[in-house]
Scaffold this motif. Structure first.
Motif, mmCIF file in Angstrom:
data_model
loop_
_atom_site.group_PDB
_atom_site.id
_atom_site.type_symbol
_atom_site.label_atom_id
_atom_site.label_comp_id
_atom_site.label_asym_id
_atom_site.label_seq_id
_atom_site.Cartn_x
_atom_site.Cartn_y
_atom_site.Cartn_z
ATOM 1 N N ASP A 67 30.738 80.031 -23.655
ATOM 2 C CA ASP A 67 29.373 80.863 -23.745
ATOM 3 C C ASP A 67 28.439 80.432 -22.878
ATOM 4 O O ASP A 67 27.586 79.493 -23.121
ATOM 5 C CB ASP A 67 29.093 80.587 -25.402
ATOM 6 C CG ASP A 67 27.833 81.693 -25.927
ATOM 7 O OD1 ASP A 67 27.402 82.251 -24.876
ATOM 8 O OD2 ASP A 67 27.728 81.672 -26.978
ATOM 9 N N THR A 68 28.294 81.158 -21.634
ATOM 10 C CA THR A 68 27.448 80.575 -20.919
ATOM 11 C C THR A 68 27.057 81.640 -19.794
ATOM 12 O O THR A 68 27.719 82.745 -19.715
ATOM 13 C CB THR A 68 27.993 79.572 -19.778
ATOM 14 O OG1 THR A 68 27.019 78.829 -18.935
ATOM 15 C CG2 THR A 68 28.999 80.204 -18.855
ATOM 16 N N SER A 69 26.098 81.591 -19.195
ATOM 17 C CA SER A 69 25.610 82.546 -17.963
ATOM 18 C C SER A 69 25.694 82.044 -16.683
ATOM 19 O O SER A 69 25.328 82.959 -15.521
ATOM 20 C CB SER A 69 24.185 83.199 -18.464
ATOM 21 O OG SER A 69 24.187 83.799 -19.805
ATOM 22 N N MET A 119 30.597 78.087 -15.774
ATOM 23 C CA MET A 119 31.775 78.864 -15.864
ATOM 24 C C MET A 119 32.928 78.109 -14.735
ATOM 25 O O MET A 119 34.269 77.994 -15.607
ATOM 26 C CB MET A 119 31.860 80.413 -15.317
ATOM 27 C CG MET A 119 30.672 81.052 -15.983
ATOM 28 S SD MET A 119 30.488 82.821 -15.054
ATOM 29 C CE MET A 119 29.072 83.525 -16.117
ATOM 30 N N ASP A 129 29.593 85.910 -21.887
ATOM 31 C CA ASP A 129 28.568 85.730 -21.292
ATOM 32 C C ASP A 129 27.501 87.031 -21.732
ATOM 33 O O ASP A 129 27.747 88.075 -21.614
ATOM 34 C CB ASP A 129 28.400 86.132 -19.777
ATOM 35 C CG ASP A 129 27.036 85.920 -18.935
ATOM 36 O OD1 ASP A 129 26.131 85.702 -19.668
ATOM 37 O OD2 ASP A 129 27.155 86.213 -17.733
ATOM 38 N N ALA A 187 27.330 84.897 -10.952
ATOM 39 C CA ALA A 187 28.346 84.845 -12.114
ATOM 40 C C ALA A 187 29.599 86.009 -11.642
ATOM 41 O O ALA A 187 30.517 85.473 -12.283
ATOM 42 C CB ALA A 187 27.388 85.275 -13.051
#
Ligand code: 7PM
Length: 280
Positions: free
Chosen positions: A99-101, A106, A119, A128
């Motif tokens: 769970d990342t932006s 990533m 995301d 991204a």
């Protein structure tokens, strides 16, 4: 009886539909930090319990997306999630979602064993989209109106269901144009992210409209404030409301439910699944 008749394939893995994605938060507020080893041990134990309880995916998050939350630095986020993903990947076969932006998180997470990117900014941060395309893993694109710090101040839509559908459709188009396989993409209306309780209920009631994109739908409703507004229950008393919302979402077409309380949610979705399968 309730089998696992329907499956959904996402990038390199496939899971039963409906399935539960277990939430594994590694933010300083989720574990009293008695040293890194302790927090990894605690998180690993929680992940093992979620796996035993029937989770199909473990979602590891180190960035607080809480409304009004401050930003987390890249090194902080890497320190929180990478050792845990490495440890988890060694002991479990379950797909791990990050769970990342942030593109750097990533890349590191996938190198450590994650096979899905979740995301909440739908790959809109610099780098991204390119990172996700290079990594060739599953992605979940979520809708958010505004940004965490301010998104709940006065969210407004012409038509929340149509606006969310249009946004996700456009992000899917850009992802495919950037080289992401359509079969690796799932979509999420982003309950609570720049939405009033009325908006969230309207989205839940009309979730079927998102199916026009022809992609798996993931939803996160677990313990959210809309459920508090409807029931009057505090966050730690929202399990019944979360289960009701999960069942409604699945009956309205969601295939993956992101949840804190895995065992209870899996059980509830078995009932929904049995009813859905009776119509096959
Ligand atoms: C505080 C407020 C802490 C809100 C955490 C949250 C979603 C997600 C989150 C979701 C997907 C929570 C949220 N929500 N990812 N990450 N969908 N795909 O309640 O709804 O867990 S963070």
């Amino acid at each position: 009886m309730a089998g696992e008749l329907i499956r959904v394939s996402l990038g390199s893995f496939s899971i039963p539909s409906p399935s539960v994605m277990g939430i594994l938060n590694v933010t300083p507020d989720s574990f009293s930090d008695g040293g890194k080893f302790d927090s990894i041990e605690l998180a690993l134990r929680q992940a093992e319990k979620m796996a035993a309880d029937g989770a199909a995916i473990i979602d590891v998050g180190g960035e607080s997306t809480r409304p009004g939350a401050g930003e987390v630095s890249i090194s902080q986020e890497l320190d929180r999630v990478i050792p845990l993903i490495e440890a988890l990947h060694k002991v479990s076969d379950l797909p791990i979602s990050i769970d990342t932006s942030k593109a750097e998180v990533m890349r590191a997470a996938v190198a450590a064993g994650a096979t899905m990117i979740n995301d909440v900014l739908a790959l809109q941060e610099p780098g991204a989209l390119g990172a996700a395309a290079e990594l060739q893993v599953a992605v979940c694109l979520m809708h958010m109106l505004g940004r965490p710090r301010t998104m709940q101040l006065h969210p407004e839509y012409a038509d929340v269901v149509a606006d969310v559908t249009t946004f996700l459709s456009e992000r899917v188009r850009l992802c495919v144009a950037a080289g992401i396989d359509r079969s690796a993409i799932s979509i999420d209306p982003g309950f609570g992210f720049g939405k009033t309780a009325t908006h969230n209920v309207e989205l839940l009631a009309n979730l079927r409209q998102l199916r026009t994109l022809g992609l798996p739908i993931l939803v996160g409703l677990s313990r959210k404030s809309t459920l508090g507004e409807i029931t009057g229950s505090e966050v730690d008393m929202r399990l019944p409301a979360s289960i009701a919302a999960a069942v409604v979402a699945v009956m309205n077409g969601a295939e993956i439910v992101r949840a804190h309380d895995v065992r209870e949610t899996v059980d509830a979705l078995r009932v929904a699944s049995a009813v859905l399968e009776a119509n096959l």
